[in-house]
Every structure is written in C-alpha cells, then in structure tokens.
Design a protein around this motif. Structure first.
Motif, PDB file in Angstrom:
ATOM      1  N   GLU A   1       0.741  -1.082  -0.139  1.00 22.79           N
ATOM      2  CA  GLU A   1       0.301  -0.584   0.183  1.00 22.79           C
ATOM      3  C   GLU A   1       1.018   1.398   0.081  1.00 22.79           C
ATOM      4  N   LYS A   2       1.514   0.985   0.851  1.00 18.49           N
ATOM      5  CA  LYS A   2       3.146   1.895   0.810  1.00 18.49           C
ATOM      6  C   LYS A   2       3.606   2.452  -0.873  1.00 18.49           C
ATOM      7  N   LEU A   3       3.842   1.687  -1.356  1.00 22.95           N
ATOM      8  CA  LEU A   3       4.685   1.841  -2.854  1.00 22.95           C
ATOM      9  C   LEU A   3       3.440   2.577  -4.015  1.00 22.95           C
ATOM     10  N   LEU A   4       1.564   2.497  -3.415  1.00 28.23           N
ATOM     11  CA  LEU A   4       0.748   2.604  -4.429  1.00 28.23           C
ATOM     12  C   LEU A   4       0.488   4.304  -3.986  1.00 28.23           C
ATOM     13  N   ALA A   5       1.162   4.148  -2.805  1.00 31.30           N
ATOM     14  CA  ALA A   5       0.713   5.816  -2.561  1.00 31.30           C
ATOM     15  C   ALA A   5       0.132   7.046  -3.274  1.00 31.30           C
ATOM     16  N   GLY A   6       1.231   6.776  -4.358  1.00 32.49           N
ATOM     17  CA  GLY A   6       0.725   8.088  -5.257  1.00 32.49           C
ATOM     18  C   GLY A   6      -0.441   7.648  -6.189  1.00 32.49           C
ATOM     19  N   ASP A   7      -0.689   6.622  -6.215  1.00 35.21           N
ATOM     20  CA  ASP A   7      -2.060   5.675  -7.084  1.00 35.21           C
ATOM     21  C   ASP A   7      -3.435   5.721  -5.940  1.00 35.21           C
ATOM     22  N   SER A   8      -3.551   7.184  -5.456  1.00 36.08           N
ATOM     23  CA  SER A   8      -4.469   6.704  -4.595  1.00 36.08           C
ATOM     24  C   SER A   8      -6.048   5.454  -5.025  1.00 36.08           C
ATOM     25  N   ASP A   9      -6.652   5.494  -5.650  1.00 38.64           N
ATOM     26  CA  ASP A   9      -7.471   4.780  -6.318  1.00 38.64           C
ATOM     27  C   ASP A   9      -7.095   3.191  -6.344  1.00 38.64           C
ATOM     28  N   PHE A  10      -6.014   3.407  -7.299  1.00 40.14           N
ATOM     29  CA  PHE A  10      -5.535   1.396  -7.232  1.00 40.14           C
ATOM     30  C   PHE A  10      -4.781   1.117  -6.039  1.00 40.14           C
ATOM     31  N   CYS A  11      -4.806   1.755  -4.986  1.00 37.63           N
ATOM     32  CA  CYS A  11      -4.115   1.865  -3.864  1.00 37.63           C
ATOM     33  C   CYS A  11      -5.350   1.216  -3.356  1.00 37.63           C
ATOM     34  N   LYS A  12      -6.961   1.697  -2.942  1.00 40.63           N
ATOM     35  CA  LYS A  12      -7.846   1.617  -2.573  1.00 40.63           C
ATOM     36  C   LYS A  12      -8.440  -0.104  -2.765  1.00 40.63           C
ATOM     37  N   ILE A  13      -8.436   0.027  -4.774  1.00 38.75           N
ATOM     38  CA  ILE A  13      -8.513  -0.969  -5.083  1.00 38.75           C
ATOM     39  C   ILE A  13      -7.672  -2.899  -4.442  1.00 38.75           C
ATOM     40  N   TYR A  14      -6.519  -1.912  -4.397  1.00 36.88           N
ATOM     41  CA  TYR A  14      -5.413  -3.376  -3.615  1.00 36.88           C
ATOM     42  C   TYR A  14      -5.908  -3.834  -2.303  1.00 36.88           C
ATOM     43  N   SER A  15      -6.202  -2.720  -1.738  1.00 39.37           N
ATOM     44  CA  SER A  15      -6.721  -2.072  -0.150  1.00 39.37           C
ATOM     45  C   SER A  15      -8.094  -3.764  -0.497  1.00 39.37           C
ATOM     46  N   LEU A  16      -8.968  -3.493  -0.689  1.00 42.19           N
ATOM     47  CA  LEU A  16     -10.173  -3.797  -0.914  1.00 42.19           C
ATOM     48  C   LEU A  16     -10.329  -5.974  -1.718  1.00 42.19           C
ATOM     49  N   LEU A  17      -9.456  -5.491  -2.254  1.00 45.57           N
ATOM     50  CA  LEU A  17      -8.768  -6.684  -2.929  1.00 45.57           C
ATOM     51  C   LEU A  17      -8.199  -7.982  -1.774  1.00 45.57           C
ATOM     52  N   SER A  18      -7.470  -7.034  -1.066  1.00 42.57           N
ATOM     53  CA  SER A  18      -6.226  -8.186  -0.278  1.00 42.57           C
ATOM     54  C   SER A  18      -7.288  -8.704   0.796  1.00 42.57           C
ATOM     55  N   HIS A  19      -8.548  -7.506   1.232  1.00 39.68           N
ATOM     56  CA  HIS A  19      -9.565  -7.752   2.539  1.00 39.68           C
ATOM     57  C   HIS A  19     -10.202  -8.666   2.025  1.00 39.68           C
ATOM     58  N   ASN A  20     -11.098  -8.731   1.181  1.00 44.54           N
ATOM     59  CA  ASN A  20     -11.755  -9.598   0.021  1.00 44.54           C
ATOM     60  C   ASN A  20     -11.743 -10.908   0.194  1.00 44.54           C
ATOM     61  N   LEU A  21     -10.509 -10.822  -0.117  1.00 46.25           N
ATOM     62  CA  LEU A  21      -9.792 -12.171  -0.775  1.00 46.25           C
ATOM     63  C   LEU A  21      -9.422 -12.890   0.593  1.00 46.25           C
ATOM     64  N   MET A  22      -8.830 -12.246   1.644  1.00 49.51           N
ATOM     65  CA  MET A  22      -8.613 -12.958   3.276  1.00 49.51           C
ATOM     66  C   MET A  22      -9.243 -12.985   3.718  1.00 49.51           C
ATOM     67  N   GLU A  23     -10.975 -12.624   3.463  1.00 49.90           N
ATOM     68  CA  GLU A  23     -12.382 -12.658   4.008  1.00 49.90           C
ATOM     69  C   GLU A  23     -12.792 -13.613   3.317  1.00 49.90           C
ATOM     70  N   TYR A  24     -12.601 -14.090   2.144  1.00 50.58           N
ATOM     71  CA  TYR A  24     -12.817 -15.231   1.659  1.00 50.58           C
ATOM     72  C   TYR A  24     -12.590 -17.062   2.222  1.00 50.58           C
ATOM     73  N   TYR A  25     -10.762 -16.459   2.451  1.00 56.46           N
ATOM     74  CA  TYR A  25     -10.374 -17.707   2.614  1.00 56.46           C
ATOM     75  C   TYR A  25     -10.604 -18.196   3.872  1.00 56.46           C
ATOM     76  N   LYS A  26     -11.339 -16.691   4.838  1.00 57.89           N
ATOM     77  CA  LYS A  26     -11.301 -17.291   7.061  1.00 57.89           C
ATOM     78  C   LYS A  26     -12.655 -17.889   6.384  1.00 57.89           C
ATOM     79  N   LYS A  27     -13.431 -17.385   6.199  1.00 54.93           N
ATOM     80  CA  LYS A  27     -14.673 -17.758   6.030  1.00 54.93           C
ATOM     81  C   LYS A  27     -14.999 -19.734   5.078  1.00 54.93           C
ATOM     82  N   ALA A  28     -13.814 -20.115   4.395  1.00 50.36           N
ATOM     83  CA  ALA A  28     -13.815 -20.959   4.011  1.00 50.36           C
ATOM     84  C   ALA A  28     -13.138 -21.914   4.687  1.00 50.36           C
ATOM     85  N   LYS A  29     -12.188 -21.110   5.608  1.00 47.90           N
ATOM     86  CA  LYS A  29     -11.184 -22.968   6.842  1.00 47.90           C
ATOM     87  C   LYS A  29     -12.398 -23.331   7.649  1.00 47.90           C
TER      88      LYS A  29
END
Ligand SMILES: NC(=O)c1ccc[n+]([C@@H]2O[C@H](COP(=O)([O-])OP(=O)(O)OC[C@H]3O[C@@H](n4cnc5c(N)ncnc54)[C@H](OP(=O)(O)O)[C@@H]3O)[C@@H](O)[C@H]2O)c1
Length: 261
Positions: free
Chosen positions: A233-261
C-alpha cells in the motif's frame, strides 16, 4: 442448408471482423456488411466480395440472417429500425437479453462467442465456446447449425445465464488484463520489462486446467500477511484510487479464505 442467400453483418468492429473470417472459412456466404461508417464497412466487405453500406435500407430483402455485431447500446435502436423486415435477427452481446417479441421481429436469437476479439489481430488455433438462445425452435436449429460451423463447443443458455457468463468474462479477462496493465506500468516505471511477468501469468492459467482457482491462491492476502500488504500500500501511495482497489481486493480475498476455513 439454412443460409443459401447469405448473411448480412451489421457492424464492422472487433467481433464483426472475426465472425466474418470464421464464417468465410466455414464457407458461409456473407452478402453485405452494413456499418455506421461506410469506410469501415467497405474495408471489411472488400475482403469477402460482399457489398457494403452505411444505410440499413441496403439490407438485402432475401438475406438469410441479420447478425448484429454492433455496440451493446445500439442493438435495440437498430432492431427497432429493421423490425419491418421479415429476416431472422441475432445479436452477439453477452449482457443484452434476447430481443423482445414486442419489437415485432419474427425470429430472434443470440449467438454469443465467449472470447476476446480485437479487430485485425488474427486468432491462433484457439477454440472458443458459443452460446445460443432463440425465440423459437426453427431459429434455434439455424443458430445451432451456424454456431457448429465455427465452433465445436456450442451451448444453449437463456438471457439470465448469459448475463452472468458475461460478468464472469469481465472478471477473468477485462479485470485481469487491467491488472496486467497496472503491473507492467509499475515495472516499467522502475525500468524492468513487463514481459518478465509472462511465465507467471502463463503458469497461473495453465494450472487452471486441472484445479479450481480457489485451490491455487497464494500470496500475502491468502497468508493473512498484513505487514506485506501495508508495504505494498505504501508503494501505491502515489496512485490513491488503485491503492484503495489493492486494499479492498486484499481484504476481500482474506475474508473469502477465512470463511472457507
Ligand atoms: N470484442 C469482443 O471480444 C466481443 C466478444 C463477444 C461479444 N461481443 C459483442 O459484439 C458486439 C460488438 O462488439 P465489438 O467489440 O465488435 O465492438 P466495436 O469494435 O466497438 O464495434 C462496434 C461496431 O458497432 C457499430 N455501431 C455502433 N453504434 C452503431 C449504430 N448506432 N448504428 C450502426 N452501427 C453502429 C460500429 O460502427 P462503425 O465502426 O462503422 O462506427 C462498429 O462497427 C457487442 O454487442 C459485444 O458485446 C464482443
């Protein structure tokens, strides 16, 4: 058998270009290409000895089929204009339902090829599925016959299924291609050739032949590695919209595998 008088293609963009070549290879005659721009229609028509026009009135009255290969938002408008003709009409869009019977076209259908087509970029030896839908049994037979001329994977689905197929296609093709673009841009900004990613991209898709994608996920979000995610996220700080997409995708992905456990 079904298309003795030839097919009229409306549109001369990415899909029209590829369908025209595929139909020609299958010895299906294309009689006319009609497009908004006469110049674009001519460029394509000249390759097949077809006539061309930018006027819907040039549709041959005895044409065996009108294949609408136009932008999704032009389909209804064009269908309205050709409604008086007694010619079967099929469109080629994933996200647009079969033309309603209220449009007063007797035989309507859909012939939706699931692939990405770019004008003037010839396909390799790729085989792709075609999804058909028809207003009646006779139209279904015609579209099935036509689809089998250019593909050995032909399926019948309804408009609701096709909408979901289109959504899935957007996820796996459009979105991943955009992610490839962003990844190439990031590397090239650090003077690394983006092509260095090709083995990774290829291996990701090759593995899908034998395994469900959910069993193939790797990376920081799958591992729940928040430190690495924050560093990215720090590396993407200069591209704030895409940084939000990265964070959202990462958290969505984490949730998906938490639920799958
Ligand atoms: N490309 C794909 O990978 C793909 C895959 C499956 C299905 N499809 C479907 O195929 C259809 C065409 O997509 P495409 O990618 O080929 O689009 P495209 O390259 O943008 O071409 C659109 C064509 O529609 C014509 N057009 C647009 N508005 C028009 C109007 N109001 N009247 C007459 N012609 C009009 C354009 O004419 P001019 O060029 O003369 O301006 C152009 O030839 C869409 O329904 C799409 O969903 C595409």
């Amino acid at each position: 058998m079904y298309f003795e008088n030839g097919i009229t293609i409306i549109g001369s963009g990415n899909l029209a270009w590829h369908l025209a070549y595929a139909l020609k290879s299958a010895s299906v005659q294309i009689n006319t290409i009609i497009s908004r721009s006469a110049e674009n229609a001519k460029e394509l028509a000249d390759k097949f000895g077809a006539t061309f026009s930018n006027n819907l009135e040039a549709i041959p009255a005895d044409s065996s089929l009108l294949l609408l290969c136009v932008s999704d938002n032009a389909i209804e408008e064009i269908a309205g204009k050709i409604a008086g003709l007694k010619i079967p009409v099929a469109h080629t869009a994933g996200s647009i339902p079969i033309l309603s019977q209220s449009i007063k076209i007797q035989n309507t259908g859909v012939l939706y090829p699931l692939l990405t087509f770019s004008k003037k970029i010839r396909l390799g030896e790729v085989s792709f599925p075609i999804f058909i839908e028809a207003s009646d049994a006779e139209m279904h037979k015609k579209l099935e016959y036509l689809a089998h001329k250019i593909s050995n994977q032909v399926y019948t689905i309804d408009s609701e299924q096709r909408k979901n197929l289109h959504l899935a296609g957007v996820l796996v093709n459009n979105f991943s291609n955009y992610l490839y673009t962003k990844a190439f841009d990031i590397l090239e900004s650090k003077k690394i050739n983006g092509n260095i990613l090709l083995p990774l991209i290829e291996e990701t898709t090759v593995k899908l032949r034998n395994e469900h994608p959910k069993n193939l996920q790797t990376g920081p979000a799958k591992r729940g590695d928040l430190e690495v995610i924050r560093a990215h996220e720090k590396l993407l700080a200069g591209d704030s919209d895409f940084c939000k997409i990265y964070s959202l995708l990462s958290h969505n992905l984490m949730e998906y595998y938490k639920k799958a456990k």
